[in-house]
Design a protein around this motif. Structure first.
Motif, short mmCIF file in Angstrom:
data_model
loop_
_atom_site.label_atom_id
_atom_site.label_comp_id
_atom_site.label_asym_id
_atom_site.label_seq_id
_atom_site.Cartn_x
_atom_site.Cartn_y
_atom_site.Cartn_z
N MET A 1 30.15 36.58 45.82
CA MET A 1 30.00 37.20 44.51
C MET A 1 30.48 38.65 44.50
SD MET A 1 28.79 35.01 42.39
CE MET A 1 28.22 35.99 41.01
N LEU A 2 30.44 39.31 45.67
CA LEU A 2 30.92 40.70 45.72
C LEU A 2 32.40 40.78 45.33
CD1 LEU A 2 29.17 42.00 48.98
CD2 LEU A 2 28.61 42.59 46.61
N GLY A 3 33.10 39.65 45.52
CA GLY A 3 34.50 39.61 45.12
C GLY A 3 34.68 39.84 43.63
N CYS A 4 33.62 39.55 42.86
CA CYS A 4 33.68 39.77 41.40
C CYS A 4 33.86 41.25 41.07
CB CYS A 4 32.41 39.27 40.72
SG CYS A 4 32.29 37.49 40.68
N LEU A 5 33.45 42.13 42.00
CA LEU A 5 33.63 43.57 41.73
C LEU A 5 35.10 43.88 41.47
CD1 LEU A 5 31.22 45.06 44.43
CD2 LEU A 5 30.84 44.90 41.96
N GLY A 6 35.97 43.03 42.04
CA GLY A 6 37.41 43.21 41.86
C GLY A 6 37.84 43.24 40.40
N ILE A 7 37.05 42.56 39.53
CA ILE A 7 37.48 42.54 38.13
C ILE A 7 37.02 43.77 37.37
CG2 ILE A 7 37.54 40.01 38.04
CD1 ILE A 7 34.95 39.96 36.59
N PHE A 8 36.13 44.56 37.98
CA PHE A 8 35.65 45.76 37.28
C PHE A 8 36.40 47.02 37.72
CE2 PHE A 8 31.95 42.85 37.26
CZ PHE A 8 31.90 42.66 35.89
N ILE A 9 37.32 46.85 38.65
CA ILE A 9 38.11 48.01 39.07
C ILE A 9 39.04 48.40 37.92
CG2 ILE A 9 39.89 48.81 40.69
CD1 ILE A 9 38.76 46.79 42.72
N PRO A 10 38.96 49.65 37.48
CA PRO A 10 39.87 50.05 36.40
C PRO A 10 41.31 50.05 36.92
CG PRO A 10 38.52 51.91 37.13
CD PRO A 10 38.11 50.75 37.95
N ILE B 1 37.34 37.39 45.58
CA ILE B 1 38.42 38.03 44.80
C ILE B 1 39.46 36.99 44.39
CG2 ILE B 1 40.37 39.66 44.98
CD1 ILE B 1 38.59 41.46 46.66
N SER B 2 39.74 36.04 45.29
CA SER B 2 40.80 35.06 45.01
C SER B 2 40.43 34.13 43.85
CB SER B 2 41.12 34.25 46.27
OG SER B 2 40.10 33.30 46.51
N ILE B 3 39.13 34.06 43.52
CA ILE B 3 38.73 33.28 42.35
C ILE B 3 38.61 34.19 41.14
CG2 ILE B 3 36.96 31.79 41.35
CD1 ILE B 3 36.01 31.18 44.20
N ALA B 4 37.82 35.26 41.30
CA ALA B 4 37.45 36.10 40.15
C ALA B 4 38.66 36.80 39.52
CB ALA B 4 36.42 37.14 40.59
N VAL B 5 39.53 37.39 40.34
CA VAL B 5 40.63 38.17 39.79
C VAL B 5 41.63 37.31 38.99
CG1 VAL B 5 42.63 39.61 40.41
CG2 VAL B 5 40.37 40.14 41.32
N PRO B 6 42.15 36.20 39.56
CA PRO B 6 43.09 35.39 38.75
C PRO B 6 42.44 34.84 37.48
CG PRO B 6 43.19 34.69 41.04
CD PRO B 6 42.05 35.66 40.93
N ILE B 7 41.19 34.42 37.56
CA ILE B 7 40.56 33.85 36.36
C ILE B 7 40.33 34.93 35.31
CG2 ILE B 7 38.47 32.74 35.45
CD1 ILE B 7 38.51 30.90 37.80
N TYR B 8 39.88 36.11 35.75
CA TYR B 8 39.66 37.19 34.78
C TYR B 8 40.99 37.63 34.14
CZ TYR B 8 38.74 41.72 32.77
OH TYR B 8 38.69 42.78 31.91
N SER C 1 38.14 36.73 30.44
CA SER C 1 36.70 36.47 30.34
C SER C 1 35.96 36.82 31.63
CB SER C 1 36.48 35.00 29.99
OG SER C 1 35.17 34.61 30.29
N VAL C 2 35.11 37.85 31.54
CA VAL C 2 34.29 38.25 32.69
C VAL C 2 33.33 37.11 33.04
CG1 VAL C 2 32.48 39.85 33.45
CG2 VAL C 2 34.41 40.71 32.12
N GLY C 3 32.76 36.48 32.00
CA GLY C 3 31.78 35.42 32.20
C GLY C 3 32.35 34.25 32.99
N GLU C 4 33.54 33.82 32.61
CA GLU C 4 34.17 32.68 33.28
C GLU C 4 34.48 33.01 34.74
OE1 GLU C 4 36.39 30.22 31.06
OE2 GLU C 4 37.15 29.07 32.76
N ALA C 5 34.97 34.24 34.97
CA ALA C 5 35.29 34.66 36.34
C ALA C 5 34.03 34.65 37.20
CB ALA C 5 35.93 36.04 36.33
N ILE C 6 32.94 35.20 36.65
CA ILE C 6 31.70 35.28 37.41
C ILE C 6 31.11 33.88 37.62
CG2 ILE C 6 29.29 36.09 37.33
CD1 ILE C 6 30.28 38.66 36.10
N LYS C 7 31.20 33.04 36.59
CA LYS C 7 30.65 31.68 36.69
C LYS C 7 31.31 30.89 37.83
CE LYS C 7 31.74 28.39 33.80
NZ LYS C 7 32.16 27.96 32.45
#
Ligand SMILES: [Zn+2]
Length: 245
Positions: free
Chosen positions: A18-27, A149-156, A161-167
């Motif tokens: 889940m820490l990989g999700c932080l990748g989508i919040f990087i400006p 990151i390999s899931i969250a970043v491409p999906i976001y 959608s932040v929700g879909e990436a996190i889900k």
């Protein structure tokens, strides 16, 4: 409670994804550079984990005798490799899905399959030897972050959608404690090293094919060589570090 720690450690290792999700919040100012970096980091980790961890740790247990081991290796690796094309076709049916989105979904499927046996292994190792379990947990945590990151970043970046990436990242993380639970409830008594090894070889086949056939062309398509190299080297560094632990 002797099963509490094996379960806790498998959960920590899993949810580190889940820490990989932080990748989508990087400006991100330069989107192409960032995507090229994130994809190359992901493909590097998937490749290195497969080549230097999954395959060498499974090969000795897959069969008895060189010929039989080799045949089983080719069979399960090939099964994994061909399933990537099959899965890609399945996803293709979803209308309007970009390559980047498909990549995120393929990573999600690959990592669910990867995290299940990882959870089983973490559970069983900790069950037998607590210290071994702790170092395994740290090592897995290290490589699971870029896997997330390999899931969250491409999906976001393909859906916005932040929700879909996190889900999606969450469900792949969940596979790890589920693997641990299965190990405890069902497999503990009859699962053999050989069965786990066959499955790990299959997962290696999926991850290697996914990274070379799908991730690399996408990462290259942004034409940002420098970000690509940095991501690749960082991925190799993370996996080396986790193997040293
Ligand atoms: Zn992992």
């Amino acid at each position: 409670m002797e099963i509490l720690w094996p379960f806790i450690l498998a959960s920590i290792a899993g949810f580190s994804t889940m820490l990989g999700c932080l990748g989508i919040f990087i400006p991100v100012k330069k989107k192409d550079e960032f995507l090229s970096f994130a994809l190359s980091l992901s493909l590097s980790v998937m490749l290195m984990v497969s080549i230097f961890d999954l395959i060498p740790s499974s090969l000795p247990y897959i069969g008895d005798g060189i010929a039989k081991s080799l045949a089983l290796f080719v069979l399960f690796f090939g099964l994994g490799a061909t399933s990537v094309g099959f899965l890609n076709k399945l996803i293709e049916k979803e209308k309007g899905s970009s390559n980047l989105y498909k990549l995120g979904i393929l990573s999600f499927i690959a990592l669910v399959l990867h995290n299940l046996p990882e959870g089983i292994l973490t559970f069983m190792s900790t069950y037998q030897d607590f210290n071994l379990g702790v170092s395994l947990c740290i090592a897995i945590t290290l490589h699971n972050i870029p896997e997330g990151i390999s899931i969250a970043v491409p999906i976001y970046y393909s859906t916005g959608s932040v929700g879909e990436a996190i889900k999606c990242t969450f469900f792949s993380a969940l596979a790890e404690p589920i693997g641990a639970l299965l190990a405890f409830l069902i497999f503990k008594n009859f699962i053999t090293n050989q069965m786990i090894s066959m499955f790990l070889i299959l997962v290696a086949g999926i991850m290697i094919t996914l990274s070379i056939n799908k991730m690399l062309p996408e990462a290259l398509s942004y034409n940002k060589k420098k970000s690509l190299y940095i991501g690749f080297i960082l991925g190799a560094f993370i996996v080396t570090l986790s193997l040293l632990i």
